[in-house]
Design an enzyme around this catalytic site. Structure first.
Site, PDB file in Angstrom:
ATOM      1  N   ALA A  94      32.278  34.818  65.275  1.00  0.00           N
ATOM      2  CA  ALA A  94      33.589  35.463  65.133  1.00  0.00           C
ATOM      3  C   ALA A  94      34.726  34.547  65.565  1.00  0.00           C
ATOM      4  O   ALA A  94      35.863  34.988  65.696  1.00  0.00           O
ATOM      5  CB  ALA A  94      33.614  36.761  65.943  1.00  0.00           C
ATOM      6  N   SER A  96      35.859  32.055  63.845  1.00  0.00           N
ATOM      7  CA  SER A  96      36.571  31.456  62.715  1.00  0.00           C
ATOM      8  C   SER A  96      36.295  32.228  61.428  1.00  0.00           C
ATOM      9  O   SER A  96      35.416  33.107  61.395  1.00  0.00           O
ATOM     10  CB  SER A  96      36.160  29.968  62.639  1.00  0.00           C
ATOM     11  N   GLY A  97      37.078  31.944  60.397  1.00  0.00           N
ATOM     12  CA  GLY A  97      36.815  32.443  59.056  1.00  0.00           C
ATOM     13  C   GLY A  97      36.591  33.946  58.945  1.00  0.00           C
ATOM     14  O   GLY A  97      37.334  34.758  59.499  1.00  0.00           O
ATOM     15  N   TYR A 274      21.268  25.491  52.591  1.00  0.00           N
ATOM     16  CA  TYR A 274      22.203  26.599  52.852  1.00  0.00           C
ATOM     17  C   TYR A 274      21.936  27.755  51.894  1.00  0.00           C
ATOM     18  O   TYR A 274      21.850  28.919  52.298  1.00  0.00           O
ATOM     19  CB  TYR A 274      23.649  26.115  52.682  1.00  0.00           C
TER      20      TYR A 274
HETATM   21  P1  NDP Z   1      33.256  29.450  59.154  1.00  0.00           P
HETATM   22  O1  NDP Z   1      32.720  28.084  59.316  1.00  0.00           O
HETATM   23  O2  NDP Z   1      34.709  29.663  59.205  1.00  0.00           O
HETATM   24  O3  NDP Z   1      32.591  30.421  60.221  1.00  0.00           O
HETATM   25  C1  NDP Z   1      31.260  30.265  60.600  1.00  0.00           C
HETATM   26  C2  NDP Z   1      31.098  30.761  62.016  1.00  0.00           C
HETATM   27  O4  NDP Z   1      29.723  30.565  62.402  1.00  0.00           O
HETATM   28  C3  NDP Z   1      31.944  30.008  63.029  1.00  0.00           C
HETATM   29  O5  NDP Z   1      32.457  30.937  63.940  1.00  0.00           O
HETATM   30  C4  NDP Z   1      30.954  29.089  63.699  1.00  0.00           C
HETATM   31  O6  NDP Z   1      31.276  28.758  65.027  1.00  0.00           O
HETATM   32  C5  NDP Z   1      29.724  29.988  63.676  1.00  0.00           C
HETATM   33  N1  NDP Z   1      28.505  29.249  63.958  1.00  0.00           N
HETATM   34  C6  NDP Z   1      28.040  28.144  63.339  1.00  0.00           C
HETATM   35  N2  NDP Z   1      26.918  27.736  63.940  1.00  0.00           N
HETATM   36  C7  NDP Z   1      26.663  28.590  64.947  1.00  0.00           C
HETATM   37  C8  NDP Z   1      25.667  28.666  65.936  1.00  0.00           C
HETATM   38  N3  NDP Z   1      24.691  27.770  66.030  1.00  0.00           N
HETATM   39  N4  NDP Z   1      25.708  29.678  66.820  1.00  0.00           N
HETATM   40  C9  NDP Z   1      26.708  30.579  66.769  1.00  0.00           C
HETATM   41  N5  NDP Z   1      27.691  30.543  65.872  1.00  0.00           N
HETATM   42  C10 NDP Z   1      27.670  29.555  64.968  1.00  0.00           C
HETATM   43  O7  NDP Z   1      32.649  29.987  57.765  1.00  0.00           O
HETATM   44  P2  NDP Z   1      32.855  31.363  56.970  1.00  0.00           P
HETATM   45  O8  NDP Z   1      33.704  32.279  57.731  1.00  0.00           O
HETATM   46  O9  NDP Z   1      33.186  31.008  55.595  1.00  0.00           O
HETATM   47  O10 NDP Z   1      31.357  31.905  56.951  1.00  0.00           O
HETATM   48  C11 NDP Z   1      30.989  33.150  57.474  1.00  0.00           C
HETATM   49  C12 NDP Z   1      29.887  33.753  56.645  1.00  0.00           C
HETATM   50  O11 NDP Z   1      30.353  34.005  55.339  1.00  0.00           O
HETATM   51  C13 NDP Z   1      28.665  32.879  56.488  1.00  0.00           C
HETATM   52  O12 NDP Z   1      27.507  33.679  56.607  1.00  0.00           O
HETATM   53  C14 NDP Z   1      28.778  32.349  55.076  1.00  0.00           C
HETATM   54  O13 NDP Z   1      27.523  32.058  54.545  1.00  0.00           O
HETATM   55  C15 NDP Z   1      29.393  33.548  54.416  1.00  0.00           C
HETATM   56  N6  NDP Z   1      30.060  33.297  53.138  1.00  0.00           N
HETATM   57  C16 NDP Z   1      31.163  32.504  53.076  1.00  0.00           C
HETATM   58  C17 NDP Z   1      31.803  32.296  51.875  1.00  0.00           C
HETATM   59  C18 NDP Z   1      32.992  31.446  51.740  1.00  0.00           C
HETATM   60  O14 NDP Z   1      33.458  31.280  50.618  1.00  0.00           O
HETATM   61  N7  NDP Z   1      33.532  30.884  52.810  1.00  0.00           N
HETATM   62  C19 NDP Z   1      31.305  32.937  50.653  1.00  0.00           C
HETATM   63  C20 NDP Z   1      30.133  33.739  50.843  1.00  0.00           C
HETATM   64  C21 NDP Z   1      29.564  33.928  52.049  1.00  0.00           C
HETATM   65  P3  NDP Z   1      32.372  27.618  65.383  1.00  0.00           P
HETATM   66  O15 NDP Z   1      33.698  28.272  65.220  1.00  0.00           O
HETATM   67  O16 NDP Z   1      32.035  27.303  66.800  1.00  0.00           O
HETATM   68  O17 NDP Z   1      32.137  26.492  64.446  1.00  0.00           O
HETATM   69 MG1  PMR Z   2      31.324  27.450  43.162  1.00  0.00          MG
HETATM   70  C1  PMR Z   2      32.710  32.320  38.923  1.00  0.00           C
HETATM   71  C2  PMR Z   2      32.595  31.161  39.329  1.00  0.00           C
HETATM   72  C3  PMR Z   2      32.337  30.676  40.696  1.00  0.00           C
HETATM   73  C4  PMR Z   2      32.363  31.325  41.899  1.00  0.00           C
HETATM   74  C5  PMR Z   2      32.696  32.754  42.187  1.00  0.00           C
HETATM   75  C6  PMR Z   2      32.007  30.368  42.903  1.00  0.00           C
HETATM   76  C7  PMR Z   2      31.880  30.642  44.243  1.00  0.00           C
HETATM   77  N1  PMR Z   2      31.796  29.157  42.283  1.00  0.00           N
HETATM   78  C8  PMR Z   2      31.995  29.313  40.926  1.00  0.00           C
HETATM   79  C9  PMR Z   2      31.888  28.353  39.922  1.00  0.00           C
HETATM   80  C10 PMR Z   2      31.661  26.997  40.142  1.00  0.00           C
HETATM   81  N2  PMR Z   2      31.461  26.406  41.336  1.00  0.00           N
HETATM   82  C11 PMR Z   2      31.604  25.978  39.113  1.00  0.00           C
HETATM   83  C12 PMR Z   2      31.793  26.237  37.655  1.00  0.00           C
HETATM   84  C13 PMR Z   2      31.363  24.791  39.748  1.00  0.00           C
HETATM   85  C14 PMR Z   2      31.193  23.429  39.123  1.00  0.00           C
HETATM   86  C15 PMR Z   2      32.433  22.770  39.005  1.00  0.00           C
HETATM   87  C16 PMR Z   2      31.286  25.071  41.151  1.00  0.00           C
HETATM   88  C17 PMR Z   2      31.071  24.105  42.121  1.00  0.00           C
HETATM   89  C18 PMR Z   2      30.916  24.402  43.467  1.00  0.00           C
HETATM   90  C19 PMR Z   2      30.592  23.486  44.531  1.00  0.00           C
HETATM   91  C20 PMR Z   2      30.406  22.036  44.442  1.00  0.00           C
HETATM   92  N3  PMR Z   2      31.000  25.684  44.000  1.00  0.00           N
HETATM   93  C21 PMR Z   2      30.723  25.584  45.308  1.00  0.00           C
HETATM   94  C22 PMR Z   2      30.479  24.279  45.656  1.00  0.00           C
HETATM   95  C23 PMR Z   2      30.209  24.241  47.050  1.00  0.00           C
HETATM   96  O1  PMR Z   2      29.949  23.281  47.753  1.00  0.00           O
HETATM   97  C24 PMR Z   2      30.214  25.648  47.563  1.00  0.00           C
HETATM   98  C25 PMR Z   2      28.805  26.011  47.920  1.00  0.00           C
HETATM   99  O2  PMR Z   2      27.926  26.027  47.112  1.00  0.00           O
HETATM  100  O3  PMR Z   2      28.559  26.312  49.161  1.00  0.00           O
HETATM  101  C26 PMR Z   2      27.209  26.647  49.390  1.00  0.00           C
HETATM  102  C27 PMR Z   2      30.649  26.478  46.377  1.00  0.00           C
HETATM  103  C28 PMR Z   2      30.926  27.831  46.220  1.00  0.00           C
HETATM  104  N4  PMR Z   2      31.247  28.401  45.008  1.00  0.00           N
HETATM  105  C29 PMR Z   2      31.505  29.729  45.196  1.00  0.00           C
HETATM  106  C30 PMR Z   2      31.331  30.030  46.575  1.00  0.00           C
HETATM  107  C31 PMR Z   2      31.515  31.382  47.189  1.00  0.00           C
HETATM  108  C32 PMR Z   2      30.972  28.878  47.197  1.00  0.00           C
HETATM  109  C33 PMR Z   2      30.746  28.703  48.649  1.00  0.00           C
HETATM  110  C34 PMR Z   2      30.244  29.471  49.617  1.00  0.00           C
HETATM  111  C35 PMR Z   2      28.995  30.243  49.775  1.00  0.00           C
HETATM  112  O4  PMR Z   2      28.213  30.549  48.942  1.00  0.00           O
HETATM  113  O5  PMR Z   2      28.840  30.638  50.855  1.00  0.00           O
END
Ligand code: NDP
Ligand code: PMR
Ligand code: LMG
Length: 399
Positions: A94, A96-97, A274
C-alpha cells in the site's frame, strides 16, 4: 477489431479461445457495455448476515511497532440501534500505486481502518501522509513478501494487535522485465513468483483463520490479477506469454540450481515470470473459492483494475518504455486508468455490497462499470489450480 489488427504483431495469432471470448475482453479497448452485469444479489449469505449482523466491541492494544491509532470501537446508535463497526482491511503493497490509492479510497469513507502491509515502513508512512490519509484510519505494519519468515512474523504481529480481519487484499507485486538473470527471495525462489504468488499464498493461507473469525457482514479475500496473464486477450498475447507448462520448475522450487527459476522449467524471462505469477494469483483465488467459500461464506475475488501505466510497477523498465507506455495506453489502446480511478475500483471489490459474488474475476468497461470477466483457459484450469495450490503448500512449508 481494427485497432487490434493494427497493433497485434503479425507473428502473433490470437488463439481460438481468444476469439470466442472476445465479447468479454478485459478492457475498455473493446468498448463493450456490460453494466447490466452489475446487479446486487440481495440473497447472498453475506447480505443476509449483514441484516442479522450484531456489532461487537473490540478492545484493541496497538503495538509500539505499528504506527498510530485508536481501535475501532463500536458505539450503539440512539434508540438501541446498532451501527456497523469500522471494517478492518489489510492491503499489501500500500506504499505506492494501486495499493496506496485503494488505501486512500477506503480510508476516506471513514468506514475502514486500513492496515498498510509494506516492506518499507518509512516510505509507507510518507506515502500515507502525502495523499492525506488521516491518522486514525490507517496503521503501517512491516511485511516483506520476499521472505516467508517475514510473512509469518507479520501474521504474529497482526494477531497481537487484536484487530479483527474483515478483508485481505493481496496487491503487492514486482515486475522485472529487463533482468537478464534471475534474483531470489530469502528462501531462494525466483523473486517475481516468490513475491507476487508464494508470499501472498502463505499470507492468505495463514490469515484465512482470522477472516473466518470476523463477524463482519461481508468477509473477503482479494488477489489482484491482470489482463497480461490472460491469453484470451490482446494484451495477454504480447510476448512473452504466460504459460505454466507442466510446472516442473515450481515443483523443483524455482531456485535456478537443481531446478529452473521459471514455473514451466524454461529459461529465465522476467516479463514471463511476472505474467506467470499473475496466472498463479488468479488460479489461487479460484482454488480458495472451491475449497472454502461454502464452508466459510468468505468471498474470494480477483480483478484487472485497468492499465495503470504510471505506477512504480514499471520502475525497472527502460526509460523509453516508461515514456511511451502511458500515452500508448491512453490514446491507442484506451485501456489507461489513473491511479485514483483504479483505487476506487479495488475499493469497490473490497466493500461494495453488490460485489459479493465469490470466485469472480472483475473488470470494468469504458464507462467504469464493473462486470464479471472471463479468464483464459489456463487461468481457469481446475487441475492447474489444484496443482499450483499443492506445490505452493510444499514450498511454503504448509504440507
Ligand atoms: P507499484 O510498484 O506502484 O506497487 C507495488 C507495491 O508492492 C509497492 O507498494 C511495493 O513496495 C510493493 N512490494 C513490492 N515488493 C514487495 C515485497 N517484497 N513485500 C512487500 N511489498 C512489496 O505497482 P502497481 O500499483 O501497479 O501494482 C499493484 C498491483 O496491481 C500488482 O499486483 C500488479 O500486478 C497489479 N496490476 C497493475 C497494473 C498496472 O497497469 N500498473 C495492471 C494490472 C495489475 P515499495 O513501495 O516498497 O516498492
Ligand atoms: Mg500492453 C488492448 C490493448 C492492451 C492493453 C489493455 C494492455 C495492457 N496492453 C495492450 C496492448 C499492447 N501492449 C500492445 C498492442 C503491445 C505491443 C506494442 C503492448 C506492449 C506491452 C509491453 C511491452 N504492454 C505491456 C508491456 C509491458 O511491459 C507491460 C507488461 O506486460 O507488464 C507485465 C504491459 C502491459 N500492457 C497492459 C498492461 C495492463 C500492462 C502491464 C501491467 C500488468 O499486467 O500488470
Ligand atoms: C517484451 O517485448 C520484452 O522483450 C521483455 O523484455 C518485456 O519487456 C516484455 O511484456 C513485456 O516485452 C514485447 C514487445 C516489445 O514485443 C512485441 O510486442 C513484439 C512486437 C513489437 C512490435 C511493436 C509494434 C509497435 C506498435 C505500436 C506502434 C505504434 C506506432 C504508431 C503510432 C505512432 C505515433 C507517433 O514491444 C515494445 O516494447 C513496444 C512498446 C510498447 C509500448 C509503447 C508503444 C509505443 C507506441 C508509440 C506510441 C506513442 C504514443 C503516442 C501517443 C500519441 C497519440 C496521439
Amino acid at each position: 477489431m481494427a485497432l487490434q489488427a493494427a497493433f497485434l504483431p503479425s507473428a502473433l495469432t490470437l488463439r481460438k479461445e481468444a476469439m470466442l471470448n472476445a465479447s468479454t475482453k478485459d478492457t475498455a479497448f473493446m468498448g463493450i457495455s456490460l453494466s447490466d452485469h452489475l446487479k446486487s444479489d440481495c440473497n447472498t449469505p453475506a447480505i443476509k448476515s449483514m441484516r442479522e449482523h450484531n456489532q461487537r466491541t473490540t478492545a484493541v492494544g496497538v503495538r509500539a511497532q505499528t504506527a498510530v491509532t485508536t481501535p475501532s470501537v463500536n458505539r450503539a446508535a440512539p434508540e438501541g440501534k446498532k451501527t456497523l463497526r469500522k471494517g478492518s482491511v489489510i492491503v499489501t503493497g500500500a506504499s505506492s500505486g494501486l495499493g496506496l490509492a485503494t488505501a486512500k479510497a477506503l480510508a476516506d469513507t471513514g468506514k475502514w481502518h486500513v492496515i498498510m502491509a509494506c516492506r518499507d515502513f518509512l516510505k509507507a508512512e510518507r506515502a500515507a501522509k502525502s495523499v492525506g490519509i488521516s491518522k486514525e484510519n490507517y496503521t503501517v505494519m512491516h511485511l516483506d513478501l520476499a521472505s516467508l519468515d517475514s510473512v509469518r512474523q507479520f501474521v504474529d504481529n497482526f494477531r497481537r494487535s487484536e484487530r479483527p480481519l474483515d478483508v485481505l487484499v493481496c496487491n503487492a507485486a514486482v515486475y522485472l522485465p529487463t533482468a537478464k538473470e534471475p534474483t531470489y527471495t530469502a528462501e531462494g525462489f525466483e523473486l517475481s513468483v516468490g513475491t507476487n504468488h508464494l508470499g501472498h499464498f502463505l499470507l492468505a493461507r495463514l490469515l484465512l483463520d482470522d477472516l473466518k473469525k470476523s463477524d463482519y457482514p461481508s468477509k473477503r479475500l482479494i488477489i489482484v490479477g491482470s489482463i497480461t496473464g490472460n491469453t484470451n486477450t490482446l494484451a495477454g498475447n504480447v510476448p512473452p506469454k504466460a504459460n505454466l507448462g507442466d510446472m516442473r520448475g515450481l515443483a523443483g522450487g524455482l531456485n535456478g540450481l537443481n531446478s529452473s527459476s521459471m514455473i514451466d522449467g524454461g529459461e529465465f524471462d522476467g516479463a514471463k515470470a511476472y505474467k506467470d505469477s499473475k496466472v498463479c494469483n488468479m488460479l489461487t483465488m479460484q482454488e480458495f473459492h472451491r475449497r472454502y467459500h461454502e464452508e466459510t461464506g468468505i468471498t474470494f475475488a480477483s480483478l484487472y483494475p485497468g492499465c495503470i501505466a504510471t505506477t512504480g510497477l514499471f520502475r525497472e523498465h527502460i526509460p523509453l518504455f516508461r515514456l511511451l507506455f502511458p500515452p500508448f495506453q491512453k490514446y491507442i489502446t484506451k485501456g489507461f486508468v489513473s491511479e485514483e480511478e483504479s483505487g476506487k475500483r479495488l475499493a469497490q471489490v473490497v466493500s461494495d455490497p453488490s460485489l459479493t459474488k465469490s470466485g469472480v474475476y472483475w473488470s470494468w468497461n469504458k464507462d467504469s462499470a464493473s462486470f464479471e470477466n472471463q479468464l483464459s483457459q489456463e487461468a481457469s484450469d481446475v487441475d492447474k489450480a489444484r496443482k499450483v495450490w499443492e506445490l505452493s503448500e510444499k514450498l511454503c512449508g504448509l504440507a
